[in-house]
Design an enzyme around this catalytic site. Structure first.
Site, mmCIF file in Angstrom:
data_model
loop_
_atom_site.group_PDB
_atom_site.id
_atom_site.type_symbol
_atom_site.label_atom_id
_atom_site.label_comp_id
_atom_site.label_asym_id
_atom_site.label_seq_id
_atom_site.Cartn_x
_atom_site.Cartn_y
_atom_site.Cartn_z
ATOM 1 N N TYR A 1 -33.796 -5.799 -18.582
ATOM 2 C CA TYR A 1 -33.476 -4.959 -17.431
ATOM 3 C C TYR A 1 -33.667 -3.486 -17.779
ATOM 4 O O TYR A 1 -34.323 -2.732 -17.048
ATOM 5 C CB TYR A 1 -32.032 -5.232 -16.990
ATOM 6 C CG TYR A 1 -31.547 -4.343 -15.876
ATOM 7 C CD1 TYR A 1 -31.770 -4.675 -14.546
ATOM 8 C CD2 TYR A 1 -30.871 -3.159 -16.161
ATOM 9 C CE1 TYR A 1 -31.341 -3.858 -13.517
ATOM 10 C CE2 TYR A 1 -30.436 -2.323 -15.144
ATOM 11 C CZ TYR A 1 -30.669 -2.675 -13.823
ATOM 12 O OH TYR A 1 -30.243 -1.850 -12.821
ATOM 13 N N ASP A 2 -33.123 -3.092 -18.918
ATOM 14 C CA ASP A 2 -33.245 -1.693 -19.347
ATOM 15 C C ASP A 2 -34.707 -1.274 -19.467
ATOM 16 O O ASP A 2 -35.078 -0.157 -19.134
ATOM 17 C CB ASP A 2 -32.538 -1.471 -20.691
ATOM 18 C CG ASP A 2 -31.026 -1.579 -20.541
ATOM 19 O OD1 ASP A 2 -30.545 -1.503 -19.387
ATOM 20 O OD2 ASP A 2 -30.339 -1.747 -21.570
ATOM 21 N N CYS B 1 22.244 -5.795 -41.083
ATOM 22 C CA CYS B 1 22.469 -5.117 -39.801
ATOM 23 C C CYS B 1 22.998 -6.124 -38.769
ATOM 24 O O CYS B 1 22.357 -7.145 -38.512
ATOM 25 C CB CYS B 1 21.170 -4.498 -39.309
ATOM 26 S SG CYS B 1 21.297 -3.780 -37.657
ATOM 27 N N LYS C 1 -6.325 -6.991 1.329
ATOM 28 C CA LYS C 1 -6.340 -5.554 1.591
ATOM 29 C C LYS C 1 -6.463 -4.880 0.232
ATOM 30 O O LYS C 1 -5.516 -4.840 -0.555
ATOM 31 C CB LYS C 1 -5.051 -5.135 2.303
ATOM 32 C CG LYS C 1 -5.081 -3.690 2.758
ATOM 33 C CD LYS C 1 -3.922 -3.394 3.695
ATOM 34 C CE LYS C 1 -4.018 -1.999 4.293
ATOM 35 N NZ LYS C 1 -4.021 -0.936 3.298
ATOM 36 N N CYS D 1 19.252 3.499 -38.099
ATOM 37 C CA CYS D 1 19.417 2.428 -37.119
ATOM 38 C C CYS D 1 20.559 2.766 -36.166
ATOM 39 O O CYS D 1 21.662 3.086 -36.623
ATOM 40 C CB CYS D 1 19.696 1.117 -37.850
ATOM 41 S SG CYS D 1 20.176 -0.220 -36.755
ATOM 42 N N CYS E 1 14.679 -1.383 -38.959
ATOM 43 C CA CYS E 1 15.926 -1.099 -39.665
ATOM 44 C C CYS E 1 15.832 -1.857 -40.988
ATOM 45 O O CYS E 1 15.549 -3.047 -41.008
ATOM 46 C CB CYS E 1 17.121 -1.595 -38.850
ATOM 47 S SG CYS E 1 18.645 -1.678 -39.820
ATOM 48 N N ASP F 1 -6.704 -2.258 -2.632
ATOM 49 C CA ASP F 1 -6.048 -0.975 -2.835
ATOM 50 C C ASP F 1 -7.024 0.002 -3.489
ATOM 51 O O ASP F 1 -7.020 0.197 -4.697
ATOM 52 C CB ASP F 1 -4.804 -1.176 -3.706
ATOM 53 C CG ASP F 1 -3.804 -0.065 -3.496
ATOM 54 O OD1 ASP F 1 -4.042 0.788 -2.628
ATOM 55 O OD2 ASP F 1 -2.786 -0.056 -4.204
ATOM 56 N N CYS G 1 23.606 0.050 -37.062
ATOM 57 C CA CYS G 1 24.334 -0.001 -38.334
ATOM 58 C C CYS G 1 24.180 1.282 -39.148
ATOM 59 O O CYS G 1 24.804 1.427 -40.196
ATOM 60 C CB CYS G 1 23.861 -1.192 -39.162
ATOM 61 S SG CYS G 1 22.194 -0.976 -39.829
ATOM 62 N N GLU H 1 -14.281 -0.937 0.806
ATOM 63 C CA GLU H 1 -13.287 -0.299 -0.041
ATOM 64 C C GLU H 1 -13.850 -0.159 -1.457
ATOM 65 O O GLU H 1 -14.277 -1.141 -2.058
ATOM 66 C CB GLU H 1 -12.016 -1.171 -0.055
ATOM 67 C CG GLU H 1 -10.796 -0.481 -0.562
ATOM 68 C CD GLU H 1 -10.052 0.328 0.519
ATOM 69 O OE1 GLU H 1 -10.610 0.531 1.630
ATOM 70 O OE2 GLU H 1 -8.927 0.757 0.221
ATOM 71 N N SER I 1 -6.938 3.288 11.254
ATOM 72 C CA SER I 1 -6.056 2.748 10.216
ATOM 73 C C SER I 1 -5.428 1.470 10.756
ATOM 74 O O SER I 1 -5.890 0.941 11.772
ATOM 75 C CB SER I 1 -5.017 3.776 9.796
ATOM 76 O OG SER I 1 -4.343 4.244 10.927
ATOM 77 N N TYR J 1 -15.985 -4.678 4.052
ATOM 78 C CA TYR J 1 -15.076 -5.414 4.927
ATOM 79 C C TYR J 1 -15.334 -5.249 6.425
ATOM 80 O O TYR J 1 -14.606 -5.791 7.244
ATOM 81 C CB TYR J 1 -13.612 -5.110 4.608
ATOM 82 C CG TYR J 1 -13.201 -3.655 4.738
ATOM 83 C CD1 TYR J 1 -13.227 -3.010 5.964
ATOM 84 C CD2 TYR J 1 -12.765 -2.949 3.632
ATOM 85 C CE1 TYR J 1 -12.848 -1.694 6.084
ATOM 86 C CE2 TYR J 1 -12.367 -1.620 3.734
ATOM 87 C CZ TYR J 1 -12.419 -0.999 4.972
ATOM 88 O OH TYR J 1 -12.053 0.300 5.090
HETATM 89 S S1 IVH Z 1 -10.126 -2.994 8.084
HETATM 90 C C1 IVH Z 1 -9.327 -0.996 11.844
HETATM 91 N N1 IVH Z 1 -10.113 -4.481 5.944
HETATM 92 O O1 IVH Z 1 -6.866 -0.262 4.551
HETATM 93 C C2 IVH Z 1 -9.733 -1.655 10.616
HETATM 94 N N2 IVH Z 1 -9.259 -2.272 5.781
HETATM 95 O O2 IVH Z 1 -4.804 0.836 6.396
HETATM 96 C C3 IVH Z 1 -9.387 -0.847 9.441
HETATM 97 N N3 IVH Z 1 -8.510 -1.659 3.544
HETATM 98 O O3 IVH Z 1 -8.524 2.603 5.620
HETATM 99 C C4 IVH Z 1 -10.009 -1.261 8.222
HETATM 100 N N4 IVH Z 1 -8.999 -3.572 2.573
HETATM 101 O O4 IVH Z 1 -9.122 1.666 3.348
HETATM 102 C C5 IVH Z 1 -9.809 -3.282 6.469
HETATM 103 N N5 IVH Z 1 -10.183 -5.912 4.116
HETATM 104 C C6 IVH Z 1 -9.884 -4.715 4.643
HETATM 105 C C7 IVH Z 1 -9.333 -3.672 3.878
HETATM 106 C C8 IVH Z 1 -9.025 -2.472 4.490
HETATM 107 C C9 IVH Z 1 -8.519 -2.359 2.390
HETATM 108 C C10 IVH Z 1 -7.989 -0.294 3.699
HETATM 109 C C11 IVH Z 1 -8.967 0.669 4.306
HETATM 110 C C12 IVH Z 1 -8.314 1.255 5.513
HETATM 111 C C13 IVH Z 1 -6.873 0.948 5.262
HETATM 112 C C14 IVH Z 1 -6.170 0.774 6.562
#
Ligand code: IVH
Length: 678
Positions: free
Chosen positions: A47-48, A441, A126, A418, A436, A128, A421, A183, A93, A235
């Site tokens: 690949y490289d 002890c 979801k 310690c 210790c 993070d 003791c 994400e 959101s 997503y």
């Molecule tokens: S759907 C209206 N799907 O969660 C739909 N969001 O609180 C909004 N996130 O800003 C997004 N995993 O950063 C969706 N499987 C997922 C997700 C996801 C993480 C985050 C995303 C969004 C936040 C919303």
């Protein structure tokens, strides 16, 4: 320049152009195989070589360098600031649900609004991390932006190009213009490694993978982003122009997956809300299994027409909801760093915290591993710290919040005496722990007795009782447990006749525990359960182990010189020898059971091994036989079931033939063992 040279140059350029196109397509294919499908077809070196060849062509003919070239993943020149991007369709959101009931309430509301008796749903982790929106035009990635406030984000196109799982271009039959959302995150392993590197360089640590992903992505110098282990899960299909969009979220995800986008494998479609609830509850329990952090599950209405019909309230769509898990991290004040004395005399520092709720429980204390770890993370007394709790494990202090420092924080120093003791504390060279040095002890003895009772499975003899017994003078060491009388027990406050009898019964039962348990219960430094098993298997009795030299012990595969020296040192100490004598006098079993004691498909079969084996060491072969319930003997007799013959066997083979005992060569033996192991 002659016409000829120009023609030659044109030809060269033309060939370079052809070749660079080929290379780009090929590299893209392998990127996809490697990063998205996890199933590479060529080696890293091959690949490289492809990337090197492409880079050299682009170096010679800069016109050939397209913005979607894989060579552009490394990141260009640093930018002065991020440009702003107005999202064509805002990024919304999510409303939250914190229980199955809240999820059901959302479902009921949605059914009523939709005037339907059911609808399909898609549930997905979801992640993070942080949300990004990627715009593709005529098959090429032309813009990547952060979510920002949902309406306006930052242009991070250069940075996103450095992520190997983000396609720089997609198949030509993709919609002419579309946006995908996903994400960006960092795996736990990637985060740990990055923090280790940062600690070594004296840089501040990231508190969690999310912060570390955000910090890595929002870099003006995309080369820094390129060096960080970032990844993406797609997503959502944001919007589409010039093509008919799919009718459901599920189909949209499948289409994106087909175009080479990375889709999380734990996304599922459901008809029944009960199954959705089960699925979310499953992941609430099992989230630690994943190598990336999730903070909940998102449940979405699958039908995109219905999604439109349901619309949004403010910034929150009615067609989706986040089922949030309890948070695993919180910040709190580190009031003090205290030290606890372990059974081997190790001084274990731990955090005394301002109580804080993490992952559904109140945390007051957290481990701090050892002195070096505290300094590596630069955790100081008086700091505001990030505390983390995952699953059943003991809470940990992850990092200090440096911005909360007042200057009054104090650097931790391991005490020279310690705390229990007052004995001298020493840190052996090359070890992370301090100890210790006072063998007498009381804290060490208390811990040792607790450990002994735990490993020997003496029910009803926990920390509290051990403390009482020691305080009342009933016991001074683990062997004394076996000399406690019924009279002594019932004379104790808060000890009824029934619990006295129960305790005596479990003490009695513990006299016959397997040898490995006893060895592990002896509390030899560096000897945990696995090492104890190896020692018990090899020596077969405590006497034989006690008589062994450090060299003999170190010859056992899996045991190194450090452990061997520690075992030897243990048996050099009078106090330990006295305790062992007392244990024997009490009738505690100090020998292994005749046959390794296990029941298995080879129970009742005796093997003799002779000659050198090729694939297995002698020890491995013996262990496999014993694991299956068989036994191994050193001499051939009428009772021998099989003689296993390796290279240049000795007289044992002749003896086997004489007695008419079945002889196996190594391959047949391996096949037999594998057959019964199945
Ligand atoms: S759907 C209206 N799907 O969660 C739909 N969001 O609180 C909004 N996130 O800003 C997004 N995993 O950063 C969706 N499987 C997922 C997700 C996801 C993480 C985050 C995303 C969004 C936040 C919303």
């Amino acid at each position: 320049m002659t016409t000829e040279t120009r023609a030659a140059e044109d030809r060269e350029f033309y060939e370079a152009q052809q070749r660079s196109e080929e290379l780009r397509a090929e590299i893209r294919h392998h990127d996809y195989r490697y990063h998205v499908l996890d199933s590479p077809e060529i080696s890293d070196a091959e690949y490289d070589a492809l990337v090197r060849e492409l880079r050299s062509l682009e170096g010679r003919f800069p016109e050939l360098q397209t913005p979607d070239s894989p060579t552009q993943r490394v990141g260009g020149q640093p930018q002065a600031a991020f440009e702003q991007v107005v999202h064509q369709v805002p990024l919304l959101s999510l409303a939250n649900a914190f229980s199955g009931d809240e999820l059901r309430a959302w479902h009921r509301r949605t059914l009523a609004l939709a005037e339907r008796s059911d609808f399909q749903m898609v549930a997905e982790p979801k992640i993070d991390g942080l949300a990004v929106a990627l715009v593709y035009e005529d098959g090429a990635l032309v813009q990547a932006a952060t979510r920002g406030n949902g309406l306006i984000g930052e242009d991070i196109t250069q940075n996103m190009r450095t992520l190997k799982t983000v396609p720089l271009s997609v198949a030509k039959d993709a919609p002419p213009r579309f946006e995908v959302r996903g994400e960006v995150y960092m795996s736990r392993a990637g985060f740990e490694k990055l923090n280790e590197e940062r600690a070594e360089q004296g840089l501040p640590l990231f508190a969690n993978p999310r912060n570390s992903a955000a910090g890595s992505l929002r870099q003006l110098d995309a080369r820094i982003t390129a060096s960080r282990p970032l990844d993406i899960w797609i997503y959502q299909l944001g919007w589409v122009e010039g093509a008919v969009p799919p009718g459901s979220h599920w189909d949209a995800l499948q289409m994106l997956n087909g175009l080479g986008f990375r889709l999380n494998p734990n996304i599922k479609r459901f008809d029944d809300l009960n199954d959705v609830v089960k699925h979310t509850e499953f992941w609430a329990e099992e989230r630690d299994r994943l190598d990336y952090e999730i903070d909940g599950m998102v449940v979405k209405v699958d039908d995109l027409g219905l999604q439109r019909q349901l619309g949004a309230v403010g910034r929150e769509p009615r067609w989706a909801i986040a089922f949030k898990f309890p948070p695993t991290q919180a910040t709190t004040l580190l009031r003090d760093i205290a030290v606890n004395v372990g059974r081997t005399g190790s001084l274990n520092p731990f955090a005394v915290l301002e109580p804080v709720r993490v992952g559904g429980v109140t945390v007051r204390m957290a481990t701090l591993h050892n002195e070096d770890d505290i300094h590596r993370k630069d955790i100081r007394i008086g700091d505001t710290v990030v505390v983390q709790r995952a699953g059943e494990v003991i809470p940990q202090v992850v990092a200090p919040v440096a911005s909360k420092r007042t200057g009054k924080e104090q650097v931790f120093k391991m005490p020279a005496q310690c705390p229990v003791c007052g004995g001298d504390v020493a840190r052996p060279p090359g070890e992370a722990m301090s100890y210790c040095t006072n063998k007498a002890c009381p804290a060490q003895m208390q811990r040792w007795i607790e450990h002994f009772a735990g490993v020997m499975e003496i029910d009803g003899l926990g920390e509290q009782r051990v403390r009482t017994f020691v305080e009342q003078g009933l016991i001074t060491d683990p062997a004394d447990i076996y000399f406690i009388t019924r009279e002594q027990l019932v004379a104790l406050e808060r000890m009824g006749e029934k619990s006295a009898d129960n305790l005596l019964a479990s003490i009695e039962a513990s006299r016959k525990r397997p040898l490995a348990r006893l060895i592990s219960a002896l509390g030899v430094r560096h000897v945990g359960w696995e090492v104890a098993e190896l020692l018990a298997d090899h020596f077969g009795s405590l006497d034989a182990l006690q008589a062994a030299s450090a060299e003999e012990i170190a010859e056992i595969p899996g045991i190194g010189p450090k452990i061997a020296a520690s075992v030897r040192a243990y048996f050099e100490e009078d106090r330990n020898l006295q305790i062992i004598e007392k244990l024997k006098a009490a009738g505690v079993r100090t020998t292994a059971e005749r046959r390794a004691g296990r029941e298995g498909p080879l129970s009742g079969k005796t093997f003799v091994l002779t000659g050198g084996l090729q694939a297995l060491s002698r020890d491995q072969a013996e262990r496999r036989i014993k694991n299956l319930g068989g036994s191994v003997s050193s001499s051939v007799s009428k009772k021998t079931s099989y003689v296993v013959v390796g290279e240049s066997p000795g007289s044992k083979l002749d003896r086997a033939r004489e007695l008419g005992i079945e002889v196996l060569d190594e391959d047949t033996f391996t096949a037999l063992v594998e057959e019964v192991e199945r």
